[in-house]
Write an enzyme that holds these catalytic residues in place. Structure first.
Site, PDB file in Angstrom:
ATOM      1  N   CYS A   2     -10.675   2.429   6.953  1.00 49.47           N
ATOM      2  CA  CYS A   2     -11.061   3.766   7.394  1.00 49.47           C
ATOM      3  C   CYS A   2     -11.102   3.813   8.911  1.00 49.47           C
ATOM      4  O   CYS A   2     -11.073   2.793   9.583  1.00 49.47           O
ATOM      5  CB  CYS A   2     -12.426   4.131   6.827  1.00 49.47           C
ATOM      6  SG  CYS A   2     -12.545   3.914   5.037  1.00 49.47           S
ATOM      7  N   ARG A  27      -5.152   4.817   9.431  1.00 45.39           N
ATOM      8  CA  ARG A  27      -6.073   3.921   8.749  1.00 45.39           C
ATOM      9  C   ARG A  27      -6.493   4.442   7.382  1.00 45.39           C
ATOM     10  O   ARG A  27      -7.057   3.692   6.579  1.00 45.39           O
ATOM     11  CB  ARG A  27      -7.337   3.710   9.595  1.00 45.39           C
ATOM     12  CG  ARG A  27      -7.108   2.863  10.818  1.00 45.39           C
ATOM     13  CD  ARG A  27      -8.367   2.781  11.668  1.00 45.39           C
ATOM     14  NE  ARG A  27      -8.217   1.732  12.657  1.00 45.39           N
ATOM     15  CZ  ARG A  27      -8.626   0.491  12.486  1.00 45.39           C
ATOM     16  NH1 ARG A  27      -9.214   0.140  11.368  1.00 45.39           N
ATOM     17  NH2 ARG A  27      -8.431  -0.413  13.416  1.00 45.39           N
ATOM     18  N   TRP A  74      -9.985   5.759   3.664  1.00 48.13           N
ATOM     19  CA  TRP A  74      -9.104   5.149   2.673  1.00 48.13           C
ATOM     20  C   TRP A  74     -10.017   4.597   1.593  1.00 48.13           C
ATOM     21  O   TRP A  74     -10.804   3.698   1.831  1.00 48.13           O
ATOM     22  CB  TRP A  74      -8.264   4.040   3.305  1.00 48.13           C
ATOM     23  CG  TRP A  74      -7.201   3.497   2.400  1.00 48.13           C
ATOM     24  CD1 TRP A  74      -5.955   4.007   2.187  1.00 48.13           C
ATOM     25  CD2 TRP A  74      -7.281   2.312   1.584  1.00 48.13           C
ATOM     26  NE1 TRP A  74      -5.259   3.228   1.294  1.00 48.13           N
ATOM     27  CE2 TRP A  74      -6.049   2.186   0.904  1.00 48.13           C
ATOM     28  CE3 TRP A  74      -8.265   1.372   1.357  1.00 48.13           C
ATOM     29  CZ2 TRP A  74      -5.783   1.143   0.026  1.00 48.13           C
ATOM     30  CZ3 TRP A  74      -8.014   0.329   0.473  1.00 48.13           C
ATOM     31  CH2 TRP A  74      -6.777   0.224  -0.177  1.00 48.13           C
ATOM     32  N   GLU A 480      12.196  -7.316   2.042  1.00 45.71           N
ATOM     33  CA  GLU A 480      11.719  -6.202   2.852  1.00 45.71           C
ATOM     34  C   GLU A 480      12.343  -4.885   2.407  1.00 45.71           C
ATOM     35  O   GLU A 480      11.663  -3.851   2.363  1.00 45.71           O
ATOM     36  CB  GLU A 480      12.024  -6.468   4.328  1.00 45.71           C
ATOM     37  CG  GLU A 480      11.772  -5.306   5.275  1.00 45.71           C
ATOM     38  CD  GLU A 480      10.321  -4.851   5.339  1.00 45.71           C
ATOM     39  OE1 GLU A 480      10.061  -3.818   5.985  1.00 45.71           O
ATOM     40  OE2 GLU A 480       9.439  -5.508   4.737  1.00 45.71           O
ATOM     41  N   LYS A 484      10.129  -1.689   1.214  1.00 46.27           N
ATOM     42  CA  LYS A 484      10.227  -0.370   1.845  1.00 46.27           C
ATOM     43  C   LYS A 484      10.486   0.713   0.791  1.00 46.27           C
ATOM     44  O   LYS A 484       9.896   1.788   0.829  1.00 46.27           O
ATOM     45  CB  LYS A 484      11.346  -0.352   2.885  1.00 46.27           C
ATOM     46  CG  LYS A 484      10.985  -0.952   4.212  1.00 46.27           C
ATOM     47  CD  LYS A 484       9.990  -0.073   4.948  1.00 46.27           C
ATOM     48  CE  LYS A 484       9.229  -0.888   5.971  1.00 46.27           C
ATOM     49  NZ  LYS A 484       8.243  -1.814   5.408  1.00 46.27           N
ATOM     50  N   GLU A 487       7.322   1.294  -1.212  1.00 50.11           N
ATOM     51  CA  GLU A 487       6.242   1.899  -0.433  1.00 50.11           C
ATOM     52  C   GLU A 487       6.361   3.418  -0.319  1.00 50.11           C
ATOM     53  O   GLU A 487       5.376   4.140  -0.477  1.00 50.11           O
ATOM     54  CB  GLU A 487       6.229   1.314   0.987  1.00 50.11           C
ATOM     55  CG  GLU A 487       5.612  -0.055   1.122  1.00 50.11           C
ATOM     56  CD  GLU A 487       5.610  -0.512   2.564  1.00 50.11           C
ATOM     57  OE1 GLU A 487       4.539  -0.876   3.068  1.00 50.11           O
ATOM     58  OE2 GLU A 487       6.681  -0.501   3.206  1.00 50.11           O
ATOM     59  N   HIS A 503      19.025 -16.905 -12.898  1.00 47.51           N
ATOM     60  CA  HIS A 503      17.848 -17.555 -13.468  1.00 47.51           C
ATOM     61  C   HIS A 503      16.833 -16.553 -14.002  1.00 47.51           C
ATOM     62  O   HIS A 503      15.646 -16.871 -14.103  1.00 47.51           O
ATOM     63  CB  HIS A 503      17.193 -18.466 -12.424  1.00 47.51           C
ATOM     64  CG  HIS A 503      18.059 -19.608 -12.017  1.00 47.51           C
ATOM     65  ND1 HIS A 503      18.316 -20.689 -12.836  1.00 47.51           N
ATOM     66  CD2 HIS A 503      18.777 -19.808 -10.878  1.00 47.51           C
ATOM     67  CE1 HIS A 503      19.133 -21.527 -12.214  1.00 47.51           C
ATOM     68  NE2 HIS A 503      19.434 -21.013 -11.029  1.00 47.51           N
ATOM     69  N   LYS A 603      -2.333   1.965   7.015  1.00 50.85           N
ATOM     70  CA  LYS A 603      -1.552   1.250   8.014  1.00 50.85           C
ATOM     71  C   LYS A 603      -2.152  -0.109   8.355  1.00 50.85           C
ATOM     72  O   LYS A 603      -1.461  -1.103   8.422  1.00 50.85           O
ATOM     73  CB  LYS A 603      -1.452   2.108   9.285  1.00 50.85           C
ATOM     74  CG  LYS A 603      -0.605   1.485  10.394  1.00 50.85           C
ATOM     75  CD  LYS A 603       0.851   1.445  10.013  1.00 50.85           C
ATOM     76  CE  LYS A 603       1.720   0.920  11.139  1.00 50.85           C
ATOM     77  NZ  LYS A 603       3.109   0.731  10.698  1.00 50.85           N
TER      78      LYS A 603
END
Length: 608
Positions: A2, A27, A74, A480, A484, A487, A503, A603
């Site tokens: 927060c 935040r 948050w 990554e 992304k 997210e 595999h 963030k």
């Protein structure tokens, strides 16, 4: 996760608090609230959702007090709604809180047994009631805070006011950051310096365990043991200009476009463009030649930057490197070598798990290096060597420019290690540095492919599941890319080492699953293409990202193709980061998600 702001001012402060909260919205953005003291009363406005909802309430019912605290949330305890939004009030106490009170359940049970009625689901309300009970016993405000802090367990930051004390604010830090701003006859409290930048550049950073008593003209700081301590006033470099999107639709789009420039700024700090050499700091706190192992620790996207750097450290510096997720590393009591180095990576420099891992490594006698974007952060202050990135403020929750700046800084650090350890020749150093110098140009060329990438993303946006494949140093780019996409578009995606496809993951492949193959023409190219052939044989929708100009021979096997410029394999993570970012961004735009502030995320993760 927060954001906290407090102001002891000389005029109505509610709108200033909201402006500061806007800088902290990265935040958290589940709810927001402001409380001010007016005529010996606490006046409060709260709203669920984003900050604009609170602004609407303040337009309808303004607050006029010159002392106030504010919060952007948050959610950790309790659903995001107005009832659970901060500030919280009990008796003559009003409070905002960032973090987690780990023993709140026991404290709540104790208070409930005494007849205290709880209005919210939050852990914060427990603190408000404890303070109110101390006040009911006759404790002075500062003594009440002292007594209650001793009972709290967890990681938290607090800002507290008392309705009968218009010239008093108390802040406390136990983990998450908290800073004091010094004005002219005014004082400020905030989760970081950027929130206070419109008001002052004179900042005092509280140390872990500190709590502070503020009036408009004074500051008293006490440590966890209650001893009066002095902390220095620093002149912050945080920008007083509010970051805006310019002519971009989203901050993320702006930050993707800024990458060539900010990567160039970061490289300029660590390499000499004229001599094509790595800059060697005048005073290094330890000898790189004596190191026998590096432990790289980070979270999220920063972890993938660390994973990429493993390849650089081992190949260039011949230094064994182990990479760990901080939330796992901090608890597994890893045995560390006597001559080891801990390398922690964090955009904010406040990531709770990474900070805990750093402290564990220090306790084990490791040398410590931090790669951070905020040089005034806790992780930076507690590390022997700070390798700063120069990404500037990153507002979008999904990291883009901070990530590529981390890659640039880590590549330079690996080269420095190789140079000092004698594992590369002067000619090789120049070759590697030249590749880094060319990176911003190659990244700019990739950005010119955005229209084509957007068209590919439109097709990707229709999928329920997506796979990303990469080999070698581009395996972290596959991870990554998948992160992304997850997210910001909420599409399920997974990244795999291409050689691991057979595999297990290949069982997921069918004509409905796009498979994004990252395949620079390097020493592993043919092997990666062989894996792509396995996907093609099973009807997978292949998106090939490559610098191979002869890709047309595989055109009948690919669903779509994204061309990137040919560059040294050494810098391929910097180049290939951009197309996977753009794929995720445009897929999210087509779907219509909140790109800059995706659901359930924050963030800066300053709690466990």
């Amino acid at each position: 996760m927060c954001g906290i702001v407090g102001i002891l001012g000389n005029r109505p402060v509610a709108l200033d608090i909201v402006e500061a909260l806007r800088r902290l919205e990265y935040r958290g953005y589940d709810s927001a609230g402001v409380a001010t003291l007016e005529g010996g009363k606490i006046e409060r406005r709260r709203a669920p959702g984003k900050l604009r909802n609170l602004e609407d309430k303040l337009r309808e019912a303004p607050l006029n007090g010159s002392s106030g605290i504010g919060h952007t949330r948050w959610a950790t305890h309790g659903v995001p709604n107005e009832t659970n939004a901060h500030p919280h009030i009990s008796g003559d106490v009003v409070i905002v809180h960032n973090g987690i009170i780990e023993n709140f359940a026991e404290l709540k049970a104790e208070l409930s047994a005494k007849g205290v009625v709880f209005e919210t689901q939050t852990d914060t309300e427990v603190v408000a009631h404890l303070l109110a009970q101390e006040r009911a016993k006759g404790a002075a405000p500062v003594d009440a805070v002292r007594h209650v802090l001793a009972r709290l367990h967890g990681a938290f930051a607090l800002a507290i006011m008392f309705k009968s004390e218009g010239d008093l604010m108390v802040g406390a830090r136990n983990g998450p950051p908290l800073a004091v701003g010094h004005g002219q006859g005014e004082m400020y409290l905030g989760s970081d310096a950027i929130a206070l930048a419109p008001f002052t550049n004179r900042i005092t950073y509280l140390e872990d365990g500190d709590w502070v008593v503020l009036t408009r003209k004074s500051m008293q700081i006490f440590d966890a043991a209650g001893r009066h301590v002095v902390r220095p006033i620093n002149f912050s470099q945080a920008s007083a200009m509010m970051v805006d999107k310019g002519n971009h639709r989203h901050f993320m789009a702006k930050e993707i476009e800024e990458q060539p420039e900010v990567v160039g700024h970061t490289l300029a700090e660590y390499i000499d463009f004229a001599t094509r050499t790595v800059k060697v700091p005048e005073k290094l706190p330890f000898d790189f030649t004596a190191l026998d192992r590096i432990s790289i620790v980070a979270c999220g996207t920063a972890y993938y930057a660390g994973l990429a750097s493993k390849y650089w450290f081992e190949k260039v510096a011949r230094l064994p490197a182990e990479v760990d997720v901080a939330s796992e590393f901090r608890y597994r009591e890893a045995p560390l070598t006597r001559n080891g180095m801990a390398l922690v990576v964090s955009q904010s420099g406040e990531t709770a798990d990474t900070l805990a891992a750093l402290r564990y490594c220090k306790a084990q006698g490791q040398h410590t290096v931090a790669v951070v974007n905020v040089p005034e952060s806790t992780i930076a202050r507690e590390s022997e060597l700070v390798v700063r990135t120069f990404a500037g403020p990153e507002i979008g929750v999904a990291s883009t420019k901070a990530f590529t700046c981390q890659l640039a800084a880590l590549a330079c650090l690996a080269l420095l290690a190789g140079k000092l350890r004698g594992t590369i020749t002067a000619a090789q150093e120049k070759e590697y540095v030249q590749a880094l110098i060319e990176a911003p140009r190659h990244m700019t060329e990739v950005l010119k492919e955005e229209k084509n990438i957007a068209a590919v993303a439109h097709e990707i946006s229709k999928a329920r599941d997506v796979l990303f494949l990469g080999r070698g140093i581009n395996y972290p780019m596959a991870l990554e890319g998948a992160l992304k996409l997850k997210e910001i578009s909420y599409i399920h995606a997974e990244g795999y080492a291409a050689g691991e496809l057979k595999h297990g993951p290949i069982a997921l492949v069918d004509e409905h699953v796009p498979v994004i193959v990252i395949a620079p023409r390097d020493e592993l190219y043919e092997k990666t293409i062989s894996n792509m052939e396995e996907v093609a044989a099973r009807g997978g929708k292949i998106v090939l990202i490559t610098d191979d100009t002869a890709h047309k021979q595989n055109a009948h096997k690919t669903f779509r193709h994204i061309h990137v410029p040919h560059a040294s394999a050494f810098i391929s993570p910097l180049v290939y980061a951009i197309p996977v970012q753009l794929l995720a961004y445009h897929a999210a735009v087509f779907i219509g998600t909140d790109v800059d502030q995706p659901r359930n995320l924050a963030k800066s993760v300053t709690v466990e």
